[in-house]
Design an enzyme around this catalytic site. Structure first.
Site, short mmCIF file in Angstrom:
data_model
loop_
_atom_site.label_atom_id
_atom_site.label_comp_id
_atom_site.label_asym_id
_atom_site.label_seq_id
_atom_site.Cartn_x
_atom_site.Cartn_y
_atom_site.Cartn_z
N CYS A 255 0.57 -1.52 0.15
CA CYS A 255 0.13 -0.08 0.83
C CYS A 255 1.03 1.43 -0.13
CB CYS A 255 -0.47 -0.24 1.25
SG CYS A 255 -1.92 -1.58 1.53
N HIS B 181 -3.64 7.47 3.06
CA HIS B 181 -3.91 6.08 2.32
C HIS B 181 -5.24 4.90 3.11
CE1 HIS B 181 -4.51 2.07 1.50
NE2 HIS B 181 -3.57 1.21 2.52
N ASN C 291 -10.53 -0.24 0.44
CA ASN C 291 -8.87 -0.20 -0.01
C ASN C 291 -7.96 -0.73 -0.54
OD1 ASN C 291 -6.32 -0.28 0.47
ND2 ASN C 291 -6.37 -1.57 2.48
#
Ligand code: UT7
Length: 311
Positions: free
Chosen positions: A111, A236, A266
């Site tokens: 990520c 994020h 996500n």
């Protein structure tokens, strides 16, 4: 002159899956998912592969930057869900863009990948090695989700974002960066032998709450700024509670933090770029704003950038 983002775009696959859709599959509820994570919908790529998502975002980012594919000196694709181990997604999209010759490689930092790739691009731009670098953050996480595990399946979505990094006018651009990793935390988030995401949610949560706030403050300091100088935070998009902790650490009001997790879940390496695109469209990020991008993920890895927005 600093490197900066001179063009950016996103691509979201059309199929949307709501929390209510998951209520039919798992013992879960819209209420649990919304309150524990902030997620309401996510998009799943049905027929498209990672390289298709990446190509669609990349093509539009190049147009948005006002350059031609031939001007690109390097392609960096941040992903952990390549179509195959090799050729890289970067090489696949180079072919689709109709260019040959430029450097092309994938970056594996989960990520944090978009921050890692953008930071690498910055070095090559500021050393005058290349004029333009295409950075893509892309994931098709639906292909590595364990569809029998409600702990992880509800969290993830597919998508892509792409940015062209080039030189920007004096005073603007990427002011500072922070990259880091702690390999001892690898056991908390990894691809298991069944090719499924394994995650110890609580451990990753604790790490993320600490690291996001710390990295955000650090990049501001490295740029000679304080948290009072920060106009906007793009974290994020993994969990609204983690994002809120970072926002509070910077003392920012709610409207100064990017929030797209309710729409896309996500999307790992794609999430920060996707958020920036939506924020720009909604006028939330303006020229000369001090914007902090901060991410964390499997590795464990983390990264942050302080940017004075604008070309
Ligand atoms: O991009 C980076 C990767 N990942 C992350 O950033 C994720 C970081 N971690 C998190 O976001 C959170 O830890 C989660 C959202 C994954 C979990 O939230 P939590 O508040 O830490 O919950 P928990 O793991 O402590 O679980 C609480 C309960 C458990 O039940 P018991 O054991 O207390 O009876 C879970 O089984 O919630 C249960 N649970 C669910 N219930 C309904 C877990 N998933 C679900 C679900 N629906 N989908």
């Amino acid at each position: 002159m600093n490197a900066g983002i001179i063009g950016i775009s996103k691509y979201i696959p059309p199929k949307r899956v709501s929390n209510a859709d998951y209520e039919k599959v798992f013992e879960t509820s819209d209420e649990w998912i919304r309150t524990r994570t902030g997620i309401e919908n996510r998009h799943i790529a049905e027929t498209e592969e990672t390289s298709d998502l990446a190509y669609n975002a990349a093509k539009q980012a190049i147009e948005n930057a006002g350059i031609t594919p031939q001007q690109i000196g390097m392609i960096l694709v941040a992903t952990v869900t390549q179509d195959q181990n090799f050729p890289s997604v970067a090489c696949q999209i180079q072919e689709r863009l109709g260019i040959t010759g430029c450097a092309a490689m994938d970056i594996s930092a989960a990520c944090s990948g978009f921050i890692y790739a953008t930071t690498i691009a910055k070095q090559f731009i500021e050393s005058n090695s290349y004029d333009y670098i295409l950075v893509v953050g892309v994931e098709k996480l639906s292909k590595i989700v364990d569809w029998t595990d409600r702990n992880t399946a509800v969290l993830f979505g597919d998508g892509a974002s792409a940015a062209v990094i080039g030189k920007v006018s004096e005073g603007r651009g990427i002011l500072s960066f922070e990259l880091g990793a702690d390999g001892t935390g690898g056991k908390h988030l990894y691809l298991n032998s069944q090719n499924h995401i394994f995650m110890n949610g609580r451990e990753v949560f604790k790490f993320a709450v600490r690291q996001m706030g710390e990295s955000a403050v650090n990049v501001l300091e490295k740029a000679g700024l304080t948290k009072d100088d920060c106009d906007y935070l793009v974290p994020h998009q993994a969990n609204i509670r983690i994002m809120e902790a970072a926002r509070e650490r910077l003392g920012l009001p709610e409207e100064k933090m990017s929030k797209t997790i309710h729409k896309y879940g996500n999307t790992s390496a794609a999430s920060i770029g996707i958020s920036i695109v939506d924020d720009l469209q909604e006028g939330k990020i303006k020229d000369d704003d001090i914007v902090v991008l901060v991410g964390f993920g499997g590795g464990l890895t983390w990264g942050a950038l302080a940017i004075k927005w604008g070309k």
